[in-house]
Write a protein that holds these residues in place. Structure first.
Motif, PDB file in Angstrom:
ATOM      1  N   ILE A 256      -7.289   2.574  -6.534  1.00 37.03           N
ATOM      2  CA  ILE A 256      -7.705   3.187  -5.265  1.00 37.03           C
ATOM      3  C   ILE A 256      -8.746   4.272  -5.536  1.00 37.03           C
ATOM      4  O   ILE A 256      -9.810   4.308  -4.903  1.00 37.03           O
ATOM      5  N   LEU A 257      -8.458   5.147  -6.480  1.00 34.34           N
ATOM      6  CA  LEU A 257      -9.354   6.260  -6.768  1.00 34.34           C
ATOM      7  C   LEU A 257     -10.701   5.765  -7.293  1.00 34.34           C
ATOM      8  O   LEU A 257     -11.756   6.280  -6.891  1.00 34.34           O
TER       9      LEU A 257
ATOM     10  N   ALA B 183       1.646   4.063   1.325  1.00 35.73           N
ATOM     11  CA  ALA B 183       2.058   2.987   2.243  1.00 35.73           C
ATOM     12  C   ALA B 183       2.782   3.561   3.462  1.00 35.73           C
ATOM     13  O   ALA B 183       2.516   3.138   4.598  1.00 35.73           O
ATOM     14  N   GLU B 184       3.664   4.520   3.238  1.00 35.89           N
ATOM     15  CA  GLU B 184       4.397   5.120   4.363  1.00 35.89           C
ATOM     16  C   GLU B 184       3.455   5.825   5.334  1.00 35.89           C
ATOM     17  O   GLU B 184       3.591   5.691   6.542  1.00 35.89           O
ATOM     18  N   ARG B 185       2.496   6.577   4.806  1.00 34.30           N
ATOM     19  CA  ARG B 185       1.548   7.287   5.664  1.00 34.30           C
ATOM     20  C   ARG B 185       0.722   6.297   6.492  1.00 34.30           C
ATOM     21  O   ARG B 185       0.385   6.540   7.639  1.00 34.30           O
ATOM     22  N   LEU B 186       0.427   5.143   5.889  1.00 34.19           N
ATOM     23  CA  LEU B 186      -0.341   4.107   6.585  1.00 34.19           C
ATOM     24  C   LEU B 186       0.526   3.261   7.527  1.00 34.19           C
ATOM     25  O   LEU B 186      -0.002   2.482   8.306  1.00 34.19           O
ATOM     26  N   GLU B 187       1.852   3.415   7.367  1.00 29.86           N
ATOM     27  CA  GLU B 187       2.813   2.605   8.115  1.00 29.86           C
ATOM     28  C   GLU B 187       2.647   1.122   7.807  1.00 29.86           C
ATOM     29  O   GLU B 187       2.626   0.273   8.700  1.00 29.86           O
ATOM     30  N   VAL B 188       2.519   0.829   6.500  1.00 30.18           N
ATOM     31  CA  VAL B 188       2.466  -0.554   6.013  1.00 30.18           C
ATOM     32  C   VAL B 188       3.475  -0.678   4.876  1.00 30.18           C
ATOM     33  O   VAL B 188       3.951   0.317   4.333  1.00 30.18           O
ATOM     34  N   THR B 189       3.759  -1.901   4.490  1.00 25.35           N
ATOM     35  CA  THR B 189       4.665  -2.126   3.362  1.00 25.35           C
ATOM     36  C   THR B 189       3.907  -1.922   2.053  1.00 25.35           C
ATOM     37  O   THR B 189       2.666  -1.996   2.021  1.00 25.35           O
ATOM     38  N   LYS B 190       4.663  -1.691   0.979  1.00 21.31           N
ATOM     39  CA  LYS B 190       4.022  -1.584  -0.331  1.00 21.31           C
ATOM     40  C   LYS B 190       3.331  -2.900  -0.672  1.00 21.31           C
ATOM     41  O   LYS B 190       2.270  -2.901  -1.289  1.00 21.31           O
TER      42      LYS B 190
ATOM     43  N   ALA C 249       1.811  -4.890   1.361  1.00 25.50           N
ATOM     44  CA  ALA C 249       0.511  -4.897   2.048  1.00 25.50           C
ATOM     45  C   ALA C 249      -0.493  -4.025   1.299  1.00 25.50           C
ATOM     46  O   ALA C 249      -1.676  -4.375   1.180  1.00 25.50           O
ATOM     47  N   LEU C 250      -0.031  -2.900   0.774  1.00 31.57           N
ATOM     48  CA  LEU C 250      -0.890  -2.019  -0.008  1.00 31.57           C
ATOM     49  C   LEU C 250      -1.324  -2.703  -1.305  1.00 31.57           C
ATOM     50  O   LEU C 250      -2.496  -2.674  -1.677  1.00 31.57           O
ATOM     51  N   TYR C 251      -0.366  -3.372  -1.981  1.00 37.73           N
ATOM     52  CA  TYR C 251      -0.648  -4.075  -3.233  1.00 37.73           C
ATOM     53  C   TYR C 251      -1.666  -5.199  -3.040  1.00 37.73           C
ATOM     54  O   TYR C 251      -2.364  -5.575  -3.971  1.00 37.73           O
ATOM     55  N   TYR C 252      -1.725  -5.746  -1.853  1.00 37.57           N
ATOM     56  CA  TYR C 252      -2.700  -6.799  -1.574  1.00 37.57           C
ATOM     57  C   TYR C 252      -4.113  -6.274  -1.826  1.00 37.57           C
ATOM     58  O   TYR C 252      -4.973  -6.991  -2.326  1.00 37.57           O
ATOM     59  N   HIS C 253      -4.343  -5.003  -1.517  1.00 42.07           N
ATOM     60  CA  HIS C 253      -5.670  -4.402  -1.672  1.00 42.07           C
ATOM     61  C   HIS C 253      -5.838  -3.680  -3.006  1.00 42.07           C
ATOM     62  O   HIS C 253      -6.913  -3.738  -3.608  1.00 42.07           O
TER      63      HIS C 253
ATOM     64  N   SER D  77       2.562   8.978  -4.700  1.00 41.36           N
ATOM     65  CA  SER D  77       2.971   7.631  -5.100  1.00 41.36           C
ATOM     66  C   SER D  77       2.362   6.591  -4.156  1.00 41.36           C
ATOM     67  O   SER D  77       1.959   6.904  -3.036  1.00 41.36           O
ATOM     68  N   LEU D  78       2.337   5.363  -4.633  1.00 38.91           N
ATOM     69  CA  LEU D  78       1.886   4.264  -3.776  1.00 38.91           C
ATOM     70  C   LEU D  78       2.803   4.143  -2.556  1.00 38.91           C
ATOM     71  O   LEU D  78       2.348   3.821  -1.458  1.00 38.91           O
ATOM     72  N   ARG D  79       4.078   4.413  -2.753  1.00 32.40           N
ATOM     73  CA  ARG D  79       5.034   4.351  -1.639  1.00 32.40           C
ATOM     74  C   ARG D  79       4.646   5.350  -0.546  1.00 32.40           C
ATOM     75  O   ARG D  79       4.644   5.023   0.637  1.00 32.40           O
TER      76      ARG D  79
END
Length: 194
Positions: free
Chosen positions: A58-59, A38-45, A47-51, A33-35
């Motif tokens: 992503i793929l 984000a958790e593995r990156l230690e960022v918020t969802k 912050a991930l959605y920004y990219h 999941s996107l969650r």
């Protein structure tokens, strides 16, 4: 850490791609999941959605970035004369491009059903068919057309099916390349004789 990941470190977008590909390979595309990314990156969802808005985004971005050498090879190959040396160079460069993006192509191989459903499946198929069209002589006999297609699949099989076979990776790569180039050489000679 493999060379692809080391070269691609540095910015957030690339870190997201690296972590996502690692999770997709470990758990499967559908089960990641996107969650979790984000958790593995230690960022918020957020912050991930920004990219990236979706896993497929992503793929696709990973595929586009890591398969750019294949796209460049297609462009180059279409401009070259239809000689044996051009065909051999295409096989060599294709092999190197797959090797450079090994984690992505292993993921695609291991998740074929999922990849077929996503946009990257069609993108990869189009690139493979483009390479086939460059390798095959227009007037080639069917057996020589099969040899050219088999050369491409030899390169694929060498990466995926010999990965776990004992032996020096460089020697395995050279052996696969030799067989693929032999197939293209036989096909070219067959087409030249017809």
């Amino acid at each position: 850490m493999d060379g692809t990941r080391q070269r691609r470190r540095g910015n957030t977008r690339q870190r997201i791609q690296d972590v996502a590909l690692e999770l997709f390979a470990q758990h499967g595309y559908e089960k990641t999941s996107l969650r979790e990314i984000a958790e593995r990156l230690e960022v918020t969802k957020a912050a991930l959605y920004y990219h990236f808005k979706t896993k497929e985004e992503i793929l696709v971005s990973i595929f586009e970035d890591l398969s750019r050498p294949i796209e460049d090879l297609l462009a180059w190959g279409r401009e070259q004369p239809h000689t044996l040396e051009t065909k051999r160079e295409i096989v060599r460069r294709y092999s190197e491009a797959l090797l450079a993006a090994a984690p992505l192509f292993r993921f695609m191989h291991d998740n074929q059903a999922t990849v077929r459903e996503l946009r990257i499946g069609e993108m990869f198929k189009a690139r493979t068919l483009g390479l086939r069209d460059i390798l095959i002589d227009p007037d080639a006999e069917l057996v020589d057309q099969v040899r050219c297609v088999s050369a491409l699949f030899t390169v694929h099989a060498g990466m995926f099916l010999l990965h776990d076979v004992e032996g020096d990776p460089e020697e395995k790569h050279r052996a696969v390349l030799e067989v693929a180039i032999d197939l293209v050489t036989q096909a070219h000679r067959g087409a030249a004789g017809s």
